[in-house]
Motif scaffolding. Structure first.
Motif, PDB file in Angstrom:
ATOM      1  N   MET A 177       0.858  -1.175   0.000  1.00  0.00           N
ATOM      2  CA  MET A 177       0.000   0.000   0.000  1.00  0.00           C
ATOM      3  C   MET A 177       0.899   1.231   0.000  1.00  0.00           C
ATOM      4  O   MET A 177       1.761   1.382   0.857  1.00  0.00           O
ATOM      5  CB  MET A 177      -0.880  -0.007   1.237  1.00  0.00           C
ATOM      6  CG  MET A 177      -1.945   1.074   1.201  1.00  0.00           C
ATOM      7  SD  MET A 177      -3.107   0.816   2.538  1.00  0.00           S
ATOM      8  CE  MET A 177      -4.329   2.051   2.202  1.00  0.00           C
ATOM      9  N   GLY A 178       0.673   2.106  -0.962  1.00  0.00           N
ATOM     10  CA  GLY A 178       1.549   3.266  -1.123  1.00  0.00           C
ATOM     11  C   GLY A 178       1.404   4.263   0.016  1.00  0.00           C
ATOM     12  O   GLY A 178       0.400   4.283   0.720  1.00  0.00           O
ATOM     13  N   LYS A 179       2.431   5.131   0.158  1.00  0.00           N
ATOM     14  CA  LYS A 179       2.421   6.118   1.228  1.00  0.00           C
ATOM     15  C   LYS A 179       1.267   7.093   1.080  1.00  0.00           C
ATOM     16  O   LYS A 179       0.618   7.472   2.048  1.00  0.00           O
ATOM     17  CB  LYS A 179       3.732   6.892   1.221  1.00  0.00           C
ATOM     18  CG  LYS A 179       4.880   6.022   1.624  1.00  0.00           C
ATOM     19  CD  LYS A 179       6.115   6.820   1.872  1.00  0.00           C
ATOM     20  CE  LYS A 179       7.136   5.919   2.529  1.00  0.00           C
ATOM     21  NZ  LYS A 179       8.291   6.643   3.014  1.00  0.00           N
ATOM     22  N   LYS A 183      -1.583   6.568  -0.211  1.00  0.00           N
ATOM     23  CA  LYS A 183      -2.840   5.926   0.178  1.00  0.00           C
ATOM     24  C   LYS A 183      -2.966   5.853   1.695  1.00  0.00           C
ATOM     25  O   LYS A 183      -4.040   6.067   2.241  1.00  0.00           O
ATOM     26  CB  LYS A 183      -2.903   4.520  -0.426  1.00  0.00           C
ATOM     27  CG  LYS A 183      -3.169   4.530  -1.923  1.00  0.00           C
ATOM     28  CD  LYS A 183      -3.947   3.279  -2.321  1.00  0.00           C
ATOM     29  CE  LYS A 183      -4.385   3.321  -3.773  1.00  0.00           C
ATOM     30  NZ  LYS A 183      -3.277   3.028  -4.701  1.00  0.00           N
TER      31      LYS A 183
END
Lengths: 227, 406
Positions: free
Chosen positions: B305-307, B309
């Motif tokens: 999960m990207g930063k 997000k």
């Protein structure tokens, strides 16, 4: 060509105060389709090596190539993207998201990958069936046993269709029946679908089933045995 | 839960406090308008400068009928005014005497309803006076006591008239009570004599002015049906009667105007203070929530999960809490205001002090509906700001460290 290739990987913790040499130059190649256990006593660097291969940690020196890409120079966000696309994680403590159901835990990575709803549903169903807990799809982690949770975790690791699956002591918290069950499932996935598994473990039951056993001692590869 | 509760309580506090101070001040303003200033007053321009009695309104009764006929006007009354000495057998005091037409005055200011003892001025008897309870105490007089009013007439002679106390009134405003007394305009004008026309030809050319003194007046006070556009109405009347000076209550009483503008500012200041407190409350709890889920967030980031997000997730979570909490606070605030709106909050325990300031004992909270909107926006902005630090903290965590924590 190996899918994972580490070259003289070192890792030093606390370089400024009391340096701890967790890895002291590891050279390791892993081919696609392997079912490999990395073993060794506590403090030998198994988990550190797994973390570095998985892009959760960066080496002090040396390089790691995954699918031909040197990941040791990746930025944080490149690393996150890389992990999402290439690596499936199975943790010792399962680490499922407590507020999501089994189905949603498996589906989550595919949401991040922006897969279509139909594709996600089909894949979740397929994965939950292949790990044998399709009937528990709507249960939250706290409603599942340890073995069931770890099977959900395996399904989650596979959801993104990763290049390989890293499992850090996957059976450490499981009883022998659940362990056998989980190993059966992983061995079958490995044989039937060609999924590459790399474990760190000191569980003899896992070592017995592995087809290659790499032993680390003091941060270096001691023995590397193909069965 | 803590976030929800603190936001809800904060919103409620803002609404209730604002409505309370709003109610307090608006009761002051309403009373000031009701008893003292009305909405509009018409004077001879000179009268405002030095309050000399020769600055009368010409043809006041005709003017009054004209003004009363205006469809914006609810009530109007004409008054003769003079500074005077009010003396009993024992004590004398300076006071403003208002010569009123009892019926008009009752319709305009409800003066008849303020009489707490004796009768209003609508008796047949000549030379009766209405004084306040405070003055009655100071002069040591009772109903039917005799008092003497001394003032200048139009010829600058000192005249004195004996008046009988017909009634005693009391308002919520001590300042007003000690400064004013009321007699009938007819009685007053007799003492004042005939007005001297100072800047225009006499209106009543037929009859000698001296023979008809009853028309003298210095002031016409007007109560409007709707004072929303008070400035516009003032200008309109001023344009219609250029020879007179038309003033509205804001001009007549700067403190009323000050209080009116102050309500809004003070409720905004109060809102800002509450929001500041809320910011820290939200930061604290959301930070706790982030730390509590350190491992979970670590896993999310480990599996890709990207930063961005993660950051958005924490911000949205906080906003959602705020969106749940704010309506609860607003609803409780609305209900408590509604509850006290008709009942009022009885402050009679403190009313001695309140009276000095012309405020009433019972406060009826009321609130502008725009405050609800302002508050919702303020809460949303607050939640957004307060979520930034926890979200930033969440983004900075290292998945490997987070996962190791059991």
């Amino acid at each position: 060509m190996p899918i994972i290739k580490t070259t003289q990987v070192t890792k030093v913790y606390n370089p400024d105060t009391i340096p701890v040499h967790a890895l002291a130059g590891v050279d390791l190649e892993i081919e696609a389709g392997e079912f490999t256990a990395i073993v060794g006593p506590s403090g030998s660097g198994k988990t550190t090596l797994l973390n570095i291969i998985g892009g959760l940690d960066q080496p002090t020196s040396g390089s790691i190539e995954v699918g031909g890409q040197d990941i040791s120079k990746f930025s944080d966000s490149e690393m996150i993207d890389f992990r999402q696309k290439n690596i499936g994680f199975v943790f010792q403590a399962y680490n499922l998201i407590p507020v999501l159901t089994a189905e949603e835990n498996v589906e989550f990575v595919m949401l991040l990958q922006k897969r279509s709803k139909a594709e996600r549903q089909a894949r979740v169903k397929e994965l939950l069936e292949s790990v044998g807990i399709a009937d528990k799809w709507d249960k939250r982690p706290n409603q599942l046993s340890g073995g069931q949770q770890q099977r959900v975790a395996v399904a989650r690791a596979l959801a993104s269709k990763p290049t390989f699956v890293l499992a850090d002591e996957p059976t450490a918290n499981l009883d022998s029946k659940s362990t056998a069950n989980l190993l059966d499932i992983m061995a079958r996935l490995n044989q039937e679908e060609g999924i590459t598994f790399v474990f760190s473990t000191h569980d003899q039951r896992v070592i017995d089933r592995a087809r290659r056993v790499v032993t680390l001692v003091d941060g270096q590869v001691d023995t590397d045995v193909y069965k | 839960m803590v976030v929800i509760a603190s936001i809800a309580v904060g919103s409620w506090a803002v609404i209730f406090m604002s409505s309370f101070s709003n109610g307090l001040v608006s009761s002051y303003i309403e009373r000031a308008i009701q008893h003292e200033f009305s909405h509009l007053q018409f004077h001879h321009p000179g009268f405002l400068k030095d309050k000399e009695i020769e600055f009368t309104l010409e043809d006041a009764d005709v003017l009054l009928q004209e003004i009363k006929a205006d469809d914006k006007v609810a009530a109007a009354a004409v008054r003769s005014l003079s500074n005077a000495m009010l003396a009993s057998a024992k004590v004398a005091r300076g006071i403003l005497v208002k010569g009123i037409d009892p019926e008009d005055e009752a319709a305009l200011t409800g003066l008849d309803k303020l009489v707490v003892e004796g009768d209003y001025l609508n008796t047949k008897k000549k030379n009766t006076i209405l004084i306040s309870k405070k003055i009655a105490e100071k002069l040591q007089v009772k109903i039917r006591s005799k008092v003497v009013l001394t003032f200048q007439d139009f010829e600058s002679e000192i005249v004195a008239g004996a008046f009988r106390v017909a009634g005693i009134f009391e308002t919520d405003n001590n300042r007003f009570d000690v400064a004013n007394c009321f007699i009938r305009r007819k009685d007053m004008n007799k003492l004042l004599g005939a007005p001297i026309k100072i800047n225009a030809a006499p209106v009543l050319t037929e009859a000698p002015a001296k023979m008809e003194p009853a028309n003298t007046a210095h002031e016409i006070a007007v109560y409007l049906k709707d004072h929303e556009d008070i400035a516009g109405i003032t200008t309109a009347f001023q344009g219609k009667y250029p020879a007179l000076k038309v003033q509205n209550y804001k001009e007549l009483s700067p403190d009323v105007e000050l209080m009116e503008s102050q309500i809004e500012i003070s409720s905004i200041i109060f809102m800002v203070i509450v929001m500041l407190a809320l910011v820290f409350g939200i930061i604290n709890t959301m930070l706790m929530a982030v730390l509590e889920r350190y491992k979970e967030l670590g896993v999310l980031m480990a599996i890709g999960m990207g930063k961005g997000k993660v950051f958005v997730m924490i911000v949205l979570e906080t906003l959602m809490l705020a969106l749940v909490a704010a309506p609860i606070g607003l609803a409780i605030g609305y209900l408590s205001v509604k509850f006290f709106e008709d009942k009022g909050i009885d402050l009679s325990a403190f009313s001695a002090g309140m009276r000095e300031f012309g405020m009433s004992e019972i406060v009826y909270p009321n609130i502008e509906s725009t405050l609800y909107v302002q508050l919702t926006i303020a809460v949303a902005i607050t939640a957004l700001l307060a979520s930034l630090y926890p979200a930033w903290k969440a983004v900075r965590l290292k998945p490997i460290e987070a996962i190791r924590k059991i």
